[in-house]
Design a protein around this motif. Structure first.
Motif, PDB file in Angstrom:
ATOM      1  N   ARG A   1       0.821  -1.215   0.000  1.00  0.00           N
ATOM      2  CA  ARG A   1       0.000   0.000   0.000  1.00  0.00           C
ATOM      3  C   ARG A   1       0.857   1.268   0.000  1.00  0.00           C
ATOM      4  O   ARG A   1       0.569   2.237  -0.704  1.00  0.00           O
ATOM      5  N   ASP A   2       1.914   1.294   0.813  1.00  0.00           N
ATOM      6  CA  ASP A   2       2.766   2.488   0.878  1.00  0.00           C
ATOM      7  C   ASP A   2       3.450   2.761  -0.454  1.00  0.00           C
ATOM      8  O   ASP A   2       3.606   3.914  -0.864  1.00  0.00           O
TER       9      ASP A   2
ATOM     10  N   ALA B   1       1.004   4.271  -2.824  1.00  0.00           N
ATOM     11  CA  ALA B   1       0.706   5.654  -2.457  1.00  0.00           C
ATOM     12  C   ALA B   1       1.834   6.607  -2.831  1.00  0.00           C
ATOM     13  O   ALA B   1       1.591   7.763  -3.197  1.00  0.00           O
ATOM     14  N   THR B   2       3.080   6.147  -2.724  1.00  0.00           N
ATOM     15  CA  THR B   2       4.224   7.018  -2.991  1.00  0.00           C
ATOM     16  C   THR B   2       4.762   6.879  -4.411  1.00  0.00           C
ATOM     17  O   THR B   2       5.736   7.537  -4.769  1.00  0.00           O
TER      18      THR B   2
END
Length: 391
Positions: free
Chosen positions: A248-249, A252-253
């Motif tokens: 997920r991170d 997102a980035t």
């Protein structure tokens, strides 16, 4: 300009007035007609002479004015000519680091024929020094990928894993037998240092290493300064059926990430996820559930750890093949290309070991942002990642 025929391409006379450069069908080019004087001039294109001297040599051979420049134009258009002074300031700095360049000369020769423009190979080799790759997992696959990337000139290779090295983690090109009993992250860091073509820059030591089998975990700082994350879990299930929450991170980035591993007797490389542009782990999971309604129930049981083998199956030669393929795809991406694992997973199984692609399409119901794009449509994720790596 100090022109040089690319030394990686073998040269042979096809017949009296034509010369073939390159052996394989992918690269072979025939140049003709070539008279005796021009053939002698070709021998002088070794990078030791500038254009004024070469023009004087051409005149001494009885060749007319402009003949040399026309020849150089033809050689450049065919991707046969290099320039020992091209590539920009980073390439020039690398030229002055003889021990490093000597280690990487075979890599440079390969890059010079893949990228036809003069200085293109050295420019990409020098650009690798600024890249930062994080490897998740230090088993038979992950440690070998880390060693290959470090030895190929990647500037910073970071390996995260938990626990201690087990006897079955040991592999040629990976963790050595002497590392058994040592923390995996410490053993992997030492491996990266020992194989590095470029001396490592001092960097803050990461905090506590993730526990478990080297799969991705959420948390701050994962994407900071990362060019690419390569997930090589020791339990290949996390590469075959990756948990979308774990990435997920990175989604997102906008951090590119590549999956690779061995599950049972099958090795896999891909997909390489370019967030917002190509299919992610969530797309993979949703697509599989569409085709097989029982898939979510199976994956939930497998991820829970029930009836897990104490030592996952991982044939050594298969793991080595997967590591080599994953490293090659990663380097292709870092050098500015979009390798075949973008939007696809490549799989091979024992005993035949025939690599086959399995397309992974963006899913409309996935929140990664890649769904709903038409085939062949440019996506911001792909364009941004490609431009960043190539620049």
């Amino acid at each position: 300009m100090h022109p040089m025929l690319k030394p990686a391409l073998r040269r042979a006379w096809r017949e009296r007035q034509s010369v073939q450069f390159g052996v394989t069908g992918a690269l072979a080019v025939t140049l003709g007609p070539v008279d005796t004087a021009t053939g002698t001039l070709l021998d002088l294109l070794d990078g030791t002479r500038g254009l004024p001297l070469l023009r004087a040599e051409a005149r001494s051979l009885g060749l007319p004015d402009g003949h040399l420049d026309a020849l150089l134009g033809r050689l450049t258009a065919a991707g046969l000519l290099d320039d020992v002074r091209a590539g920009g300031p980073e390439a020039e700095a690398l030229r002055h680091r003889a021990p490093v360049l000597d280690r990487l000369r075979p890599d440079l020769a390969a890059l010079s024929v893949v990228h036809p423009e003069p200085g293109g190979g050295l420019r990409r080799l020098a650009a690798r020094q600024a890249t930062h790759v994080q490897i998740r997992g230090a088993g038979r696959v992950g440690a070998s990928v880390a060693a290959l990337l470090s030895a190929s000139g990647v500037g910073r290779v970071e390996v995260l894993d938990g626990g201690h090295t087990e006897p079955w983690d040991v592999a040629p090109g990976g963790l050595p037998a002497a590392a058994v009993g040592e923390r995996r992250d410490a053993a992997a860091r030492r491996l990266v240092r020992h194989t590095a073509a470029i001396p490592a820059r001092r960097a803050p030591r990461p905090g506590s290493a993730p526990q478990g089998d080297g799969t991705a975990e959420g948390g701050p700082g994962h994407a900071a300064g990362l060019s690419l994350v390569v997930l090589c879990p020791r339990d290949g299930l996390a590469a075959h059926a990756p948990d979308p929450a774990a990435a997920r991170d990175w989604i997102a980035t906008g951090t590119p990430h590549l999956y690779a591993g061995v599950i049972e007797s099958t090795g896999l490389v891909g997909p390489l996820v370019l967030p917002g542009g190509t299919a992610c782990a969530g797309c993979l999971e949703l697509g599989r559930a569409d085709r097989d309604p029982g898939w979510p129930r199976l994956v939930a049981q497998w991820r829970s750890g029930g009836r897990r083998a104490p030592v996952p199956a991982c044939d050594l030669s298969l793991a080595s093949a997967v590591a080599g393929t994953a490293a090659a795809h990663a380097l292709s991406f870092l050098d500015g290309e979009l390798p075949a694992c973008v939007g696809a997973r490549w799989e091979t199984s024992m005993p035949l070991l025939e690599w086959r692609p399995r397309p992974v399409a963006p899913h409309d119901d996935c929140d990664c942002g890649a769904g709903g794009k038409s085939e062949g449509q440019d996506t911001p994720g792909i364009a941004r990642s490609h431009e960043t790596m190539a620049g």
